[in-house]
Design a protein around this motif. Structure first.
Motif, PDB file in Angstrom:
ATOM      1  N   GLU A   1      14.356  -9.705  -4.323  1.00  0.00           N
ATOM      2  CA  GLU A   1      14.196  -9.695  -2.871  1.00  0.00           C
ATOM      3  C   GLU A   1      15.268  -8.801  -2.256  1.00  0.00           C
ATOM      4  OE1 GLU A   1      13.271 -13.414  -1.231  1.00  0.00           O
ATOM      5  OE2 GLU A   1      13.946 -12.823   0.768  1.00  0.00           O
TER       6      GLU A   1
ATOM      7  N   TYR B   1       0.828  -1.210   0.000  1.00  0.00           N
ATOM      8  CA  TYR B   1       0.000   0.000   0.000  1.00  0.00           C
ATOM      9  C   TYR B   1       0.864   1.263   0.000  1.00  0.00           C
ATOM     10  CZ  TYR B   1      -3.810  -3.141   1.163  1.00  0.00           C
ATOM     11  OH  TYR B   1      -4.718  -4.156   1.136  1.00  0.00           O
TER      12      TYR B   1
ATOM     13  N   VAL C   1     -13.279  -0.557  10.103  1.00  0.00           N
ATOM     14  CA  VAL C   1     -14.339  -1.564   9.981  1.00  0.00           C
ATOM     15  C   VAL C   1     -13.684  -2.947   9.997  1.00  0.00           C
ATOM     16  CG1 VAL C   1     -16.285  -2.406   8.622  1.00  0.00           C
ATOM     17  CG2 VAL C   1     -15.748   0.030   8.616  1.00  0.00           C
TER      18      VAL C   1
ATOM     19  N   LYS D   1       9.411  -8.077  -4.208  1.00  0.00           N
ATOM     20  CA  LYS D   1       9.649  -9.520  -4.260  1.00  0.00           C
ATOM     21  C   LYS D   1       8.915 -10.183  -5.420  1.00  0.00           C
ATOM     22  CE  LYS D   1       9.867 -11.160   0.229  1.00  0.00           C
ATOM     23  NZ  LYS D   1       9.262 -11.638   1.452  1.00  0.00           N
TER      24      LYS D   1
ATOM     25  N   ALA E   1       9.314   0.639   2.337  1.00  0.00           N
ATOM     26  CA  ALA E   1       7.894   0.311   2.536  1.00  0.00           C
ATOM     27  C   ALA E   1       7.735  -1.202   2.454  1.00  0.00           C
ATOM     28  CB  ALA E   1       7.047   1.015   1.473  1.00  0.00           C
TER      29      ALA E   1
ATOM     30  N   GLY F   1       6.681  -3.345   4.670  1.00  0.00           N
ATOM     31  CA  GLY F   1       5.608  -3.984   5.438  1.00  0.00           C
ATOM     32  C   GLY F   1       6.106  -4.657   6.707  1.00  0.00           C
TER      33      GLY F   1
ATOM     34  N   THR G   1      -1.714   0.120   9.912  1.00  0.00           N
ATOM     35  CA  THR G   1      -2.877  -0.081   9.038  1.00  0.00           C
ATOM     36  C   THR G   1      -2.573   0.366   7.607  1.00  0.00           C
ATOM     37  OG1 THR G   1      -3.816   2.118   9.405  1.00  0.00           O
ATOM     38  CG2 THR G   1      -4.511   0.399  10.942  1.00  0.00           C
TER      39      THR G   1
HETATM   40  P1  FAD Z   1       2.406  -4.156   2.698  1.00  0.00           P
HETATM   41  O1  FAD Z   1       1.150  -3.702   2.072  1.00  0.00           O
HETATM   42  O2  FAD Z   1       2.391  -5.401   3.493  1.00  0.00           O
HETATM   43  O3  FAD Z   1       3.486  -4.300   1.527  1.00  0.00           O
HETATM   44  C1  FAD Z   1       4.822  -4.682   1.725  1.00  0.00           C
HETATM   45  C2  FAD Z   1       5.382  -5.118   0.376  1.00  0.00           C
HETATM   46  O4  FAD Z   1       6.783  -5.329   0.500  1.00  0.00           O
HETATM   47  C3  FAD Z   1       4.784  -6.429  -0.139  1.00  0.00           C
HETATM   48  O5  FAD Z   1       4.451  -6.300  -1.495  1.00  0.00           O
HETATM   49  C4  FAD Z   1       5.918  -7.431   0.047  1.00  0.00           C
HETATM   50  O6  FAD Z   1       5.897  -8.475  -0.901  1.00  0.00           O
HETATM   51  C5  FAD Z   1       7.139  -6.547  -0.137  1.00  0.00           C
HETATM   52  N1  FAD Z   1       8.327  -7.058   0.528  1.00  0.00           N
HETATM   53  C6  FAD Z   1       8.448  -7.410   1.823  1.00  0.00           C
HETATM   54  N2  FAD Z   1       9.703  -7.802   2.095  1.00  0.00           N
HETATM   55  C7  FAD Z   1      10.387  -7.715   0.930  1.00  0.00           C
HETATM   56  C8  FAD Z   1      11.744  -7.956   0.566  1.00  0.00           C
HETATM   57  N3  FAD Z   1      12.640  -8.394   1.447  1.00  0.00           N
HETATM   58  N4  FAD Z   1      12.104  -7.731  -0.716  1.00  0.00           N
HETATM   59  C9  FAD Z   1      11.209  -7.288  -1.627  1.00  0.00           C
HETATM   60  N5  FAD Z   1       9.926  -7.021  -1.343  1.00  0.00           N
HETATM   61  C10 FAD Z   1       9.526  -7.229  -0.081  1.00  0.00           C
HETATM   62  N6  FAD Z   1      -5.380  -2.350   7.698  1.00  0.00           N
HETATM   63  C11 FAD Z   1      -6.402  -1.487   7.509  1.00  0.00           C
HETATM   64  O7  FAD Z   1      -6.182  -0.264   7.411  1.00  0.00           O
HETATM   65  N7  FAD Z   1      -7.699  -1.934   7.429  1.00  0.00           N
HETATM   66  C12 FAD Z   1      -8.018  -3.247   7.471  1.00  0.00           C
HETATM   67  O8  FAD Z   1      -9.186  -3.619   7.383  1.00  0.00           O
HETATM   68  C13 FAD Z   1      -6.961  -4.192   7.631  1.00  0.00           C
HETATM   69  N8  FAD Z   1      -7.222  -5.521   7.630  1.00  0.00           N
HETATM   70  C14 FAD Z   1      -6.196  -6.410   7.677  1.00  0.00           C
HETATM   71  C15 FAD Z   1      -6.485  -7.772   7.574  1.00  0.00           C
HETATM   72  C16 FAD Z   1      -5.473  -8.704   7.596  1.00  0.00           C
HETATM   73  C17 FAD Z   1      -5.798 -10.154   7.451  1.00  0.00           C
HETATM   74  C18 FAD Z   1      -4.121  -8.266   7.731  1.00  0.00           C
HETATM   75  C19 FAD Z   1      -2.992  -9.281   7.752  1.00  0.00           C
HETATM   76  C20 FAD Z   1      -3.815  -6.916   7.855  1.00  0.00           C
HETATM   77  C21 FAD Z   1      -4.847  -5.973   7.824  1.00  0.00           C
HETATM   78  N9  FAD Z   1      -4.584  -4.601   7.901  1.00  0.00           N
HETATM   79  C22 FAD Z   1      -5.615  -3.700   7.760  1.00  0.00           C
HETATM   80  C23 FAD Z   1      -3.204  -4.089   8.064  1.00  0.00           C
HETATM   81  C24 FAD Z   1      -2.622  -3.695   6.701  1.00  0.00           C
HETATM   82  O9  FAD Z   1      -2.760  -4.745   5.793  1.00  0.00           O
HETATM   83  C25 FAD Z   1      -1.167  -3.291   6.818  1.00  0.00           C
HETATM   84  O10 FAD Z   1      -1.049  -2.299   7.794  1.00  0.00           O
HETATM   85  C26 FAD Z   1      -0.661  -2.775   5.455  1.00  0.00           C
HETATM   86  O11 FAD Z   1      -0.617  -3.829   4.528  1.00  0.00           O
HETATM   87  C27 FAD Z   1       0.720  -2.128   5.579  1.00  0.00           C
HETATM   88  O12 FAD Z   1       1.086  -1.613   4.335  1.00  0.00           O
HETATM   89  P2  FAD Z   1       2.615  -1.531   3.925  1.00  0.00           P
HETATM   90  O13 FAD Z   1       2.673  -0.733   2.662  1.00  0.00           O
HETATM   91  O14 FAD Z   1       3.447  -1.117   5.069  1.00  0.00           O
HETATM   92  O15 FAD Z   1       3.042  -3.052   3.633  1.00  0.00           O
END
Ligand code: FAD
Length: 406
Positions: free
Chosen positions: A80, A13, A354, A38, A106, A108, A317
């Protein structure tokens, strides 16, 4: 003049919002933008509980990174990330190295097992498309195998979910809808199935409105979920889990499936890089830069921000990750263009939360209004569609959106 190189790690995200904003704001002459991920696809982490329970096919929760980035402006590297060498300003990949002038991390979060013995080896997690597929197939396998066993082992049909937080409850909601379908498919009496939610804390969905929590628990109990609250998991084995019973005793719950949905930490890459962190999350400055790092921004689940009103960290989130992506993009553009003045301070704009309880029910607070049932479920789907819209516009919503509104 040499063009600055902006490297974004992670197409989740936060990463994709950053890149889609950067590609709009900067011309090819102003900067080189590189995105590293990845996989060649993005997955909706917030939908993974559905793919994990088998109520939504895993292809529905992902889309090609290529479909939302402009390849004439953004170089995409599928690799990766293994390390970040901050002193040398480069990222180490499994396929080589990439230098940067500005870095956006970013990546995650990762599952946190708090050192509980056996969990890593014997419990499933809800972390990505691969874990979702594996968990769905495992549950299906348990039902299929039970159906043909002569000496039937009922514990094969027991599913334990560790954690009554957001992920655990959303998964239980899907499971409670999926299990009756599985019973029908494999001619199994539903009364043989046990679904436990085991939680160490004394409450379900901490931080949620108590009235809404009561609604969620009653609904899930009606569908057969048994709650064991205030019950720490002490270990996991190939046969199931060990939980605390009273002060000194333990109890074994035999289960064919154990799912750990109770803890998230930041990225291990952050820890390895030496960037100042707490449990792999970086306590970012107000402009979302890492402390003492002029050229590194960190956002989403690998960042940490304190909500001063309650003196506790904001929960990780997608809502916050996407908002941070917008701020990071504006701040990077400001640096690249050499604009004067301070960078923008990030202030979360929380519109509500939600929590789904299956495809047909939910609870939530949106714009300070409490919602349950079909209204909340409708709102959840709108939120899911909005996330698609923010990254890929109307065409992505049409392709991947949820329109099975009640
Ligand atoms: P992510 O969206 O997780 O993206 C990280 C990216 O980095 C991924 O594409 C991954 O493949 C990549 N990556 C990771 N490590 C490596 C590496 N070493 N090399 C290359 N690429 C890599 N939040 C809400 O706001 N509302 C909700 O309703 C909600 N429901 C959820 C339900 C579930 C089941 C889960 C598990 C989480 C939920 N969350 C919700 C939390 C939300 O999903 C996370 O906070 C959000 O995904 C974080 O975004 P991000 O961009 O930090 O990481």
């Amino acid at each position: 003049m040499r063009k600055p190189k902006i490297v974004v790690l992670g197409a989740g995200y936060g990463g994709l919002v950053t890149v889609t904003r950067l590609q709009k704001a900067l011309s090819v002459d102003e900067a080189n933008i590189v995105l590293i991920n990845k996989n060649d696809y993005h997955y909706e982490t917030t939908w993974l509980h559905e793919a994990s329970a088998g109520t939504l096919h895993h292809d529905r929760v992902r889309y090609d990174v290529d479909s939302v980035i402009n390849r004439s402006k953004v170089e995409f590297i599928r690799a990766e990330v293994q390390d970040i060498k901050i002193d040398e300003k480069k990222v180490i990949l499994n396929t080589g190295e990439v230098e940067y002038d500005y870095l956006v991390v970013a990546l995650g979060g990762e599952s946190e097992t708090f050192g509980i013995e056996g969990l890593k080896e014997h419990a499933f997690t809800i972390s990505n498309v691969n874990t979702a597929r594996q968990l769905r197939d495992h549950i299906d396998y348990q039902f299929a195998t039970y159906a043909l066993e002569e000496d039937k082992k009922d514990e094969r049909l027991t599913i334990v979910v560790g954690g009554a937080g957001f992920t655990g409850i959303e998964f239980l909601g899907e499971l409670a809808n999926r299990v009756p379908e599985l019973c029908k498919e494999y001619d199994i009496d539903y009364s043989k199935v046990r679904i436990y939610c085991v939680e160490a804390a004394p409450m379900v969905l901490p931080g949620f409105d108590p009235e809404l929590v009561k609604y969620a628990v009653a609904l899930l109990e009606k569908k057969g979920v048994e709650f064991k609250i205030g019950t720490p998991i002490k270990g996991a084995t190939p046969e199931g889990i060990i939980v605390a019973k009273g002060e000194t005793e333990t109890e074994v719950i035999k289960a064919g499936t154990v799912v750990w949905a109770a803890g998230v930490r930041g990225s291990s890459i952050i820890e390895k890089s030496g960037i100042e962190n707490m449990r792999a999350r970086v306590k970012v400055n107000p402009d979302l830069r890492a402390p003492n790092q002029e050229d590194i921004f960190v956002l989403g689940d690998c960042s940490l921000m304190i909500n001063e009103e309650i003196n506790r960290p904001y929960p990780p989130t997608a809502q916050i990750a996407m908002q941070q992506g917008e701020t990071v993009a504006r701040n990077v553009v400001k640096l690249v263009k050499g604009e004067e003045g301070d960078l923008e301070t990030f202030v979360p704009d929380l519109k509500g939360t939600v929590c789904s309880l299956g495809d047909d029910d939910a609870i939530g607070v949106v714009f300070d209004k409490k919602l349950t049932g079909t209204k909340a479920s409708f709102m959840k789907k709108m939120i899911d569609n909005r996330a698609l819209f923010m990254i890929g516009g109307p065409s992505l919503v049409l392709k991947k959106g949820k329109f099975n509104v009640l």
